[in-house]
Motif scaffolding. Structure first.
Motif, PDB file in Angstrom:
ATOM      1  N   TYR A  55     -91.565  71.749  -0.964  1.00 21.16           N
ATOM      2  CA  TYR A  55     -91.941  70.564  -1.873  1.00 21.16           C
ATOM      3  C   TYR A  55     -90.701  70.256  -2.507  1.00 21.16           C
ATOM      4  O   TYR A  55     -90.879  69.368  -3.706  1.00 21.16           O
ATOM      5  CB  TYR A  55     -93.174  70.936  -2.889  1.00 21.16           C
ATOM      6  N   ASN A  56     -89.331  70.443  -2.042  1.00 23.61           N
ATOM      7  CA  ASN A  56     -88.319  69.852  -2.594  1.00 23.61           C
ATOM      8  C   ASN A  56     -87.780  68.306  -2.014  1.00 23.61           C
ATOM      9  O   ASN A  56     -88.075  68.224  -0.900  1.00 23.61           O
ATOM     10  CB  ASN A  56     -87.096  70.810  -2.293  1.00 23.61           C
ATOM     11  N   THR A  57     -87.486  67.628  -3.065  1.00 24.99           N
ATOM     12  CA  THR A  57     -87.423  66.048  -2.596  1.00 24.99           C
ATOM     13  C   THR A  57     -86.164  65.578  -2.613  1.00 24.99           C
ATOM     14  O   THR A  57     -85.271  66.076  -3.582  1.00 24.99           O
ATOM     15  CB  THR A  57     -88.490  65.148  -3.491  1.00 24.99           C
ATOM     16  N   GLU A  58     -85.947  64.368  -1.896  1.00 24.98           N
ATOM     17  CA  GLU A  58     -84.561  63.876  -1.947  1.00 24.98           C
ATOM     18  C   GLU A  58     -84.668  62.663  -1.440  1.00 24.98           C
ATOM     19  O   GLU A  58     -85.507  61.976  -0.915  1.00 24.98           O
ATOM     20  CB  GLU A  58     -83.445  64.325  -0.929  1.00 24.98           C
ATOM     21  N   TYR A  59     -83.989  61.565  -2.316  1.00 24.82           N
ATOM     22  CA  TYR A  59     -84.094  60.029  -2.097  1.00 24.82           C
ATOM     23  C   TYR A  59     -82.651  59.380  -2.137  1.00 24.82           C
ATOM     24  O   TYR A  59     -81.830  59.725  -2.629  1.00 24.82           O
ATOM     25  CB  TYR A  59     -84.810  59.667  -3.415  1.00 24.82           C
ATOM     26  N   ALA A  60     -83.014  58.356  -1.275  1.00 21.60           N
ATOM     27  CA  ALA A  60     -82.022  57.369  -1.322  1.00 21.60           C
ATOM     28  C   ALA A  60     -81.646  56.833  -2.623  1.00 21.60           C
ATOM     29  O   ALA A  60     -82.481  56.491  -3.273  1.00 21.60           O
ATOM     30  CB  ALA A  60     -82.112  56.318  -0.146  1.00 21.60           C
ATOM     31  N   ASP A  61     -80.291  56.373  -3.087  1.00 15.84           N
ATOM     32  CA  ASP A  61     -80.156  55.948  -4.306  1.00 15.84           C
ATOM     33  C   ASP A  61     -80.933  54.601  -4.656  1.00 15.84           C
ATOM     34  O   ASP A  61     -81.235  54.441  -5.744  1.00 15.84           O
ATOM     35  CB  ASP A  61     -78.523  55.487  -4.314  1.00 15.84           C
ATOM     36  N   SER A  62     -80.946  53.831  -3.563  1.00 14.60           N
ATOM     37  CA  SER A  62     -81.657  52.525  -3.640  1.00 14.60           C
ATOM     38  C   SER A  62     -82.959  52.792  -4.111  1.00 14.60           C
ATOM     39  O   SER A  62     -83.771  51.587  -4.520  1.00 14.60           O
ATOM     40  CB  SER A  62     -81.574  51.774  -2.234  1.00 14.60           C
ATOM     41  N   VAL A  63     -83.939  53.810  -3.750  1.00 14.74           N
ATOM     42  CA  VAL A  63     -85.167  53.817  -4.104  1.00 14.74           C
ATOM     43  C   VAL A  63     -85.542  55.031  -5.315  1.00 14.74           C
ATOM     44  O   VAL A  63     -86.737  55.173  -5.695  1.00 14.74           O
ATOM     45  CB  VAL A  63     -86.203  54.201  -2.822  1.00 14.74           C
ATOM     46  N   LYS A  64     -84.470  55.674  -5.633  1.00 21.32           N
ATOM     47  CA  LYS A  64     -84.374  56.718  -6.766  1.00 21.32           C
ATOM     48  C   LYS A  64     -85.282  55.808  -7.949  1.00 21.32           C
ATOM     49  O   LYS A  64     -84.800  54.870  -8.540  1.00 21.32           O
ATOM     50  CB  LYS A  64     -83.198  57.197  -7.206  1.00 21.32           C
ATOM     51  N   GLY A  65     -86.367  56.779  -8.556  1.00 20.23           N
ATOM     52  CA  GLY A  65     -87.079  56.093  -9.722  1.00 20.23           C
ATOM     53  C   GLY A  65     -88.202  55.285  -9.356  1.00 20.23           C
ATOM     54  O   GLY A  65     -88.910  54.833 -10.322  1.00 20.23           O
ATOM     55  N   ARG A  66     -88.256  54.774  -8.208  1.00 18.56           N
ATOM     56  CA  ARG A  66     -89.491  53.665  -7.689  1.00 18.56           C
ATOM     57  C   ARG A  66     -90.310  54.194  -6.632  1.00 18.56           C
ATOM     58  O   ARG A  66     -91.338  53.894  -6.722  1.00 18.56           O
ATOM     59  CB  ARG A  66     -88.601  52.391  -7.183  1.00 18.56           C
ATOM     60  N   PHE A  67     -89.744  55.301  -5.742  1.00 20.68           N
ATOM     61  CA  PHE A  67     -90.421  55.906  -4.435  1.00 20.68           C
ATOM     62  C   PHE A  67     -90.818  57.326  -4.904  1.00 20.68           C
ATOM     63  O   PHE A  67     -89.870  57.866  -5.314  1.00 20.68           O
ATOM     64  CB  PHE A  67     -89.700  55.509  -3.271  1.00 20.68           C
ATOM     65  N   THR A  68     -91.854  57.769  -4.333  1.00 15.90           N
ATOM     66  CA  THR A  68     -92.321  59.258  -4.687  1.00 15.90           C
ATOM     67  C   THR A  68     -92.849  59.770  -3.157  1.00 15.90           C
ATOM     68  O   THR A  68     -93.843  59.097  -2.877  1.00 15.90           O
ATOM     69  CB  THR A  68     -93.374  59.369  -5.484  1.00 15.90           C
ATOM     70  N   VAL A  69     -92.080  60.628  -2.563  1.00 18.02           N
ATOM     71  CA  VAL A  69     -92.776  61.177  -1.207  1.00 18.02           C
ATOM     72  C   VAL A  69     -93.475  62.564  -1.757  1.00 18.02           C
ATOM     73  O   VAL A  69     -93.125  63.168  -2.647  1.00 18.02           O
ATOM     74  CB  VAL A  69     -91.441  61.557  -0.374  1.00 18.02           C
ATOM     75  N   SER A  70     -94.635  62.548  -0.938  1.00 16.23           N
ATOM     76  CA  SER A  70     -95.518  63.983  -1.312  1.00 16.23           C
ATOM     77  C   SER A  70     -96.058  64.157   0.190  1.00 16.23           C
ATOM     78  O   SER A  70     -96.020  63.352   1.220  1.00 16.23           O
ATOM     79  CB  SER A  70     -96.342  63.593  -2.216  1.00 16.23           C
ATOM     80  N   ARG A  71     -96.657  65.090   0.218  1.00 13.45           N
ATOM     81  CA  ARG A  71     -97.247  65.604   1.339  1.00 13.45           C
ATOM     82  C   ARG A  71     -98.827  66.597   1.094  1.00 13.45           C
ATOM     83  O   ARG A  71     -98.674  67.110   0.021  1.00 13.45           O
ATOM     84  CB  ARG A  71     -96.322  66.463   2.335  1.00 13.45           C
ATOM     85  N   ASP A  72     -99.656  66.518   2.152  1.00  9.46           N
ATOM     86  CA  ASP A  72    -100.576  67.272   2.182  1.00  9.46           C
ATOM     87  C   ASP A  72    -100.863  68.032   3.257  1.00  9.46           C
ATOM     88  O   ASP A  72    -100.979  67.471   4.300  1.00  9.46           O
ATOM     89  CB  ASP A  72    -102.019  66.345   1.977  1.00  9.46           C
ATOM     90  N   ASN A  73    -100.503  69.399   3.236  1.00  8.69           N
ATOM     91  CA  ASN A  73    -100.241  70.212   4.290  1.00  8.69           C
ATOM     92  C   ASN A  73    -101.594  70.262   5.012  1.00  8.69           C
ATOM     93  O   ASN A  73    -101.806  70.612   6.379  1.00  8.69           O
ATOM     94  CB  ASN A  73     -99.610  71.574   3.999  1.00  8.69           C
ATOM     95  N   ALA A  74    -102.621  70.597   4.371  1.00  9.75           N
ATOM     96  CA  ALA A  74    -104.007  70.704   4.709  1.00  9.75           C
ATOM     97  C   ALA A  74    -104.382  69.374   5.614  1.00  9.75           C
ATOM     98  O   ALA A  74    -105.168  69.628   6.556  1.00  9.75           O
ATOM     99  CB  ALA A  74    -104.859  70.780   3.671  1.00  9.75           C
ATOM    100  N   LYS A  75    -104.176  68.285   5.404  1.00  7.58           N
ATOM    101  CA  LYS A  75    -104.405  67.117   5.934  1.00  7.58           C
ATOM    102  C   LYS A  75    -103.276  66.654   7.218  1.00  7.58           C
ATOM    103  O   LYS A  75    -103.346  65.672   7.809  1.00  7.58           O
ATOM    104  CB  LYS A  75    -104.667  66.020   5.068  1.00  7.58           C
TER     105      LYS A  75
END
Length: 114
Positions: A55-75
């Motif tokens: 669950y460590n995340t990284e973002y392109a500079d152009s989307v930092k603070g606006r986009f959030t990535v997440s995952r549901d491993n069960a699904k």
């Protein structure tokens, strides 16, 4: 057979929000380093955001603070919450492993326009 199915795109006004989903099948999803990529017309496909199995995340500079990535491993599903969208976010969005594997889904179109 590996399959990645992206959904959730659409037409939105600047400042609006969308939530993209990517349903994975045929792979052992939970330990994988997964990512969202996007490709605008005439441009190369670029990395937007990524998330490790831990669950460590990284973002392109152009989307930092606006986009959030997440995952549901069960699904076996990857998500991208996109807020404060800008016209320059217009692109086809894809999910894949990071680094990207040979298989790609059909992508989902995001258009930001007034």
């Amino acid at each position: 057979q590996v399959r990645l199915v992206e959904s959730g795109g659409g037409l939105v006004q600047p400042g609006g929000s969308l939530r993209l989903s990517c349903a994975a099948s045929g792979i052992s999803f939970s330990p994988l380093f997964m990512a969202w990529y996007r490709q605008a017309p005439g441009e190369q496909r670029d990395l937007v955001a990524s998330i490790t199995g831990g669950y460590n995340t990284e973002y392109a500079d152009s989307v930092k603070g606006r986009f959030t990535v997440s995952r549901d491993n069960a699904k076996k599903t990857l998500y991208l919450q996109m807020n404060n969208l800008k016209p320059e976010d217009t692109a086809v969005y894809y999910c894949n492993r990071r680094p990207a594997a040979a298989y790609w889904g059909q992508g989902t179109q995001v258009t930001v326009s007034s």
